[in-house]
Motif scaffolding. Structure first.
Motif, PDB file in Angstrom:
ATOM      1  N   ASP A 329       6.106 116.731  53.206  1.00 28.05           N
ATOM      2  CA  ASP A 329       5.574 115.775  52.245  1.00 28.05           C
ATOM      3  C   ASP A 329       6.341 114.455  52.235  1.00 28.05           C
ATOM      4  N   ALA A 330       7.274 114.274  53.183  1.00 33.15           N
ATOM      5  CA  ALA A 330       8.011 113.001  53.261  1.00 33.15           C
ATOM      6  C   ALA A 330       7.219 111.993  54.077  1.00 33.15           C
ATOM      7  N   VAL A 331       5.986 111.751  53.645  1.00 31.09           N
ATOM      8  CA  VAL A 331       5.080 110.884  54.400  1.00 31.09           C
ATOM      9  C   VAL A 331       5.474 109.419  54.245  1.00 31.09           C
ATOM     10  N   ALA A 332       5.741 109.008  53.006  1.00 28.75           N
ATOM     11  CA  ALA A 332       6.040 107.598  52.744  1.00 28.75           C
ATOM     12  C   ALA A 332       7.279 107.103  53.493  1.00 28.75           C
ATOM     13  N   PRO A 333       8.415 107.837  53.513  1.00 30.27           N
ATOM     14  CA  PRO A 333       9.570 107.353  54.283  1.00 30.27           C
ATOM     15  C   PRO A 333       9.278 107.217  55.773  1.00 30.27           C
ATOM     16  N   ARG A 334       8.518 108.170  56.345  1.00 29.14           N
ATOM     17  CA  ARG A 334       8.192 108.070  57.769  1.00 29.14           C
ATOM     18  C   ARG A 334       7.296 106.867  58.030  1.00 29.14           C
ATOM     19  N   ARG A 335       6.354 106.611  57.135  1.00 28.68           N
ATOM     20  CA  ARG A 335       5.494 105.446  57.305  1.00 28.68           C
ATOM     21  C   ARG A 335       6.281 104.148  57.206  1.00 28.68           C
ATOM     22  N   ALA A 336       7.299 104.135  56.360  1.00 34.33           N
ATOM     23  CA  ALA A 336       8.127 102.937  56.249  1.00 34.33           C
ATOM     24  C   ALA A 336       8.844 102.645  57.567  1.00 34.33           C
ATOM     25  N   ILE A 337       9.336 103.709  58.234  1.00 35.50           N
ATOM     26  CA  ILE A 337      10.004 103.510  59.525  1.00 35.50           C
ATOM     27  C   ILE A 337       8.992 103.065  60.581  1.00 35.50           C
ATOM     28  N   VAL A 338       7.782 103.643  60.548  1.00 34.85           N
ATOM     29  CA  VAL A 338       6.736 103.212  61.482  1.00 34.85           C
ATOM     30  C   VAL A 338       6.409 101.733  61.265  1.00 34.85           C
ATOM     31  N   ALA A 339       6.425 101.281  60.018  1.00 34.73           N
ATOM     32  CA  ALA A 339       6.191  99.856  59.732  1.00 34.73           C
ATOM     33  C   ALA A 339       7.278  98.993  60.363  1.00 34.73           C
ATOM     34  N   LEU A 340       8.532  99.461  60.310  1.00 33.86           N
ATOM     35  CA  LEU A 340       9.621  98.722  60.955  1.00 33.86           C
ATOM     36  C   LEU A 340       9.440  98.695  62.474  1.00 33.86           C
TER      37      LEU A 340
END
Length: 603
Positions: A329-340
Motif C-alpha cells: 500500500d506504499a503507492v504514493a511514495p513510489r509514485r513520488a520517486i517515479v515523478a523524480l
C-alpha cells in the motif's frame, strides 16, 4: 479468496513483464538500423552495416550464453543482489541505480521514437522541447494510478508495430523477388530522407556502428532479468529469450539489406523503416507506419513507467531503498520517486537530444551492469573454490570464473568504446547515474548511522520502567467525543489525569468550564494561556513542565478524534492533525494517543 487474489497479482506482473519485453524488442528493431544509418556516411554505409551486424550477432550470442549460465546457476538472484553479496554493498547500490537509469533511458528512447516518427510528416519547430514535455505527460497516468487499462493498449500498440514490421519486410522481399518495386517511390523516399536533418559530430563512424550493434546485446541482457516478487521466475530461460531475440536480429538484418538495396543516405535523421514504407506503399503507407511507430514509442514509455514502481519495490524488499516502499500500500511514495525519475529523464533529453546519443548512453549503462555482474560471478566462483571440497563443484566454479572474467572484460571494452567514440556521452551517462547513486548512498549511510545508534549494547538498556505515567486530555469543547476520550483515559489507570483547555476566548472558555462542571466528570480541568493568546505554545510548555518535575516520568497526551460515517459528515470534519500534536511528537518521554469516536455510535 486470498489465493485467487495472489494468483491474479502474479498474472498481472507476468503480463506487464511480457509486454515490456515485447515493447523493448520492437523498439530495438526500429532504432538499431536508424542509429547505424545516422553513424555512417553514404560511402561507408556498407562497411558500417557489416560491422554493426557482426557486433549485434556477437553481443547477442554472448548475452544469450551468459543468460543461460545465470539461469542455471543463480536463477533466483537479481543483478543487484549478486553485486551486493559478492562484490560489496556499494556495488549493489551502483547496480540498483543503473537498473533504474536503464529503464529511464528506455523511456526516453520510446518518447524519442514517437517524436521522430511524427516529424516525418509534421514540421515541428519546437521539437527540442517536445520530448521533455511528452515524458512528463506520459507520466501523468502512472502518477494518477490509471495505468492498468493504458498498459493493455500499450501491449496492443507494441504487437501492432511488430506485425507491421513483419508485413513491411515480407512485402518488400516479395516485391524485390518479383521485380515489382516502384522506383519512383524509391526516388521520392530518398528525397524525403535527404530533407531530414543532417547528423553532425561523429568522431569514429565504425566505433559508433559497433555501439549501435551492441544495443541488441544490451536489450537482451536487460530483459533477461524479470522484475517480479516471485524470485523463482527471476531469470528468463535461454530458449525463450533466444527465440525472441534471434527473430529481432533477423528483422534488423533484413532492414539493413533494404538500406543498401534502396540506397538510403547516411548521416540523416530519417527512420529507415519509414523510408521503406514510402518505397513499398507510397505516401499513404508511410502515414500508416508513422502512426504505428509513434504508438510503439508511447507503448515503450508506458511499459517503462509500469516497471519502475515494481523495480523500486524490489529494491526496497532487498533493503537498498527504504523498507516502507516495499509495502503493497506504499503507492504514493513510489509514485513520488517515479515523478523524480520522470523529471530526470526530461532533463536528460535536453542535454542528449538524439536517439544516437541516448542509445549510446543506454549501451554504456547496461554494459556497466554486465561488468559488475560478471565480477560478482567471478567472486562467487572463488568463494566456492575456497570453501568447497567437491570436485565437480570446483570444476564448474573454475570454468565459470574464466567465462565471466572474459565476458566482464568484454563488457568493459564496450563501455570504453562509448568513452572513445563520444566522451560527452559517457560523461552524461555518469552524471545521470550519479543522481540515483547519491540518493541510495545517502539513504544507506543514514540507515547505517541510525542502526548503529539503535544497536542494543547492554541487555538492560531501555528496560527501566517509568516512575509514573501522567495523562493529559487536550480539549477545545465539551461534547460526546471529549467525554468518551476522558473515559478511555480514566480506564488506563494513570498516575494522574488532567484535561487541558487553552484560553483563547473568554466567553468560549466560560462555556467550556460550565459544561465541564455540568458533566460531573471526576477529572480536573486546567485552563492554560491568556485571553486571545496562542494555542500551541501553552500546551507544549505545560507538557514540558510536567516532564521537568521528574526525569523518570512520562506523559500520555490523549486527543479526541471524530470519525465520519458518510461523505456528508466528512465535509464538516477537520481532517488534519492539530499542529500541537505534531509538535509534541518530537518531545522525548511523550506518547500520543487518539481516542476515536464514530458519529452516531452513542445514539
Amino acid at each position: 479468496m486470498n489465493l485467487e487474489v495472489s494468483q491474479h497479482g502474479k498474472d498481472i506482473v507476468r503480463s506487464i513483464t511480457r509486454s515490456t519485453s515485447v515493447s523493448i524488442i520492437a523498439l530495438g528493431m526500429v532504432l538499431v538500423p536508424q542509429v547505424v544509418l545516422r553513424s555512417a556516411s553514404y560511402s561507408e554505409k556498407v562497411t558500417a552495416i557489416f560491422i554493426a551486424l557482426v557486433s549485434a550477432f556477437l553481443t547477442l550470442v554472448g548475452s544469450l550464453f551468459i543468460a543461460g549460465l545465470l539461469h542455471r546457476h543463480v536463477p533466483q538472484k537479481a543483478s543487484h543482489q549478486l553485486a551486493e553479496w559478492y562484490v560489496g554493498h556499494w556495488a549493489g547500490l551502483l547496480l540498483s541505480a543503473a537498473r533504474i537509469l536503464a529503464y529511464a533511458l528506455i523511456l526516453i528512447l520510446g518518447v524519442g521514437l514517437a517524436v521522430n516518427s511524427a516529424e516525418a510528416l509534421l514540421d515541428i519547430s519546437w521539437d527540442w522541447a517536445l520530448e521533455s514535455v511528452l515524458i512528463l505527460l506520459v507520466a501523468v497516468p502512472a502518477l494518477a494510478g490509471r495505468m492498468r487499462r493504458i498498459e493493455r493498449w500499450g501491449v496492443f500498440f507494441a504487437a501492432g508495430a511488430v506485425l507491421g514490421m513483419v508485413v513491411l519486410l515480407g512485402y518488400g522481399l516479395i516485391l524485390e523477388a518479383t521485380g515489382s518495386i516502384d522506383f519512383e517511390n524509391i526516388r521520392l523516399a530518398q528525397e524525403n530522407s535527404f530533407t531530414s536533418d543532417r547528423v553532425v559530430g561523429q568522431l569514429n563512424y565504425y566505433v559508433e556502428s559497433v555501439l549501435a550493434g551492441a544495443m541488441v546485446g544490451a536489450i537482451s541482457s536487460l530483459i533477461s532479468e524479470r522484475i517480479l516478487k516471485d524470485s523463482a521466475e527471476r531469470r528468463v530461460s535461454r530458449r525463450r529469450l533466444g527465440a525472441f531475440m534471434l527473430a529481432a536480429f533477423l528483422i534488423i538484418a533484413i532492414v539493413f539489406y533494404f538500406i543498401v538495396a534502396l540506397h538510403m543516405p547516411g548521416h540523416r535523421e530519417a527512420l529507415p523503416t519509414l523510408t521503406m514504407s514510402y518505397s513499398f506503399f507510397g505516401p499513404v503507407g508511410q502515414v500508416v507506419y508513422v502512426v504505428l511507430f509513434a504508438l510503439l514509442g508511447l507503448a515503450v514509455a508506458i511499459t517503462a513507467y509500469a516497471q519502475l514502481p515494481r523495480l523500486l519495490r524490489e529494491l526496497a524488499l532487498d533493503g537498498l531503498l527504504p523498507r516502507k516502499l516495499a509495502a503493497a500500500d506504499a503507492v504514493a511514495p513510489r509514485r513520488a520517486i517515479v515523478a523524480l525519475i520522470a523529471a530526470l529523464a526530461a532533463t536528460v533529453t535536453l542535454a542528449l537530444d538524439s536517439a544516437r546519443s541516448i542509445a549510446a548512453v543506454f549501451v554504456f549503462i547496461v554494459y556497466i551492469i554486465i561488468a559488475f555482474v560478471s565480477a560478482a560471478m567471478v567472486s562467487r566462483s572463488r568463494t566456492i573454490l575456497t570453501d568447497s571440497t567437491v570436485g565437480e563443484e570446483r570444476r564448474v566454479a573454475r570454468g565459470l570464473a574464466w567465462v565471466f572474467a572474459f565476458y566482464g572484460l568484454a563488457a568493459l571494452g564496450v563501455a570504453g568504446l562509448v568513452v572513445y567514440a563520444q566522451p560527452m556521452w559517457a560523461l552524461a551517462g555518469v552524471v545521470a547515474l550519479s543522481v540515483p547513486v547519491l540518493f541510495l548512498v545517502a539513504y544507506s549511510r543514514g540507515q547505517s548511522k541510525v542502526r548503529e545508534q539503535l544497536k542494543l549494547g547492554d541487555v538492560s538498556e531501555g528496560r527501566h520502567l517509568p516512575t509514573r505515567v501522567h495523562g493529559v486530555v487536550i480539549i477545545d469543547r465539551v461534547d460526546a467525543a471529549t467525554i468518551s476520550a476522558v473515559t478511555w483515559a480514566r480506564a488506563m489507570r494513570l498516575s494522574s489525569l488532567t484535561a487541558v483547555c487553552v484560553d483563547i476566548d473568554p466567553r468560549q472558555t466560560r462555556r467550556i468550564r460550565e459544561a465541564w462542571e455540568a458533566s460531573l466528570v471526576p477529572v480536573d480541568l486546567t485552563i492554560l494561556g491568556e485571553p486571545k493568546g496562542a494555542w500551541r505554545g501553552p500546551v507544549v510548555d505545560y507538557i514540558r513542565s510536567q516532564l521537568a518535575q521528574s526525569p523518570h516520568d512520562i506523559v500520555n497526551v490523549i486527543i479526541p478524534r471524530v470519525i465520519y460515517s458518510s461523505a456528508w459528515e466528512r465535509f464538516f470534519l477537520r481532517h488534519s492533525t492539530p499542529r500541537v500534536i505534531s509538535d509534541l511528537r518530537f518531545e522525548p518521554r511523550v506518547m500520543i494517543t487518539e481516542a476515536p469516536y464514530r458519529l452516531g455510535e452513542g445514539v
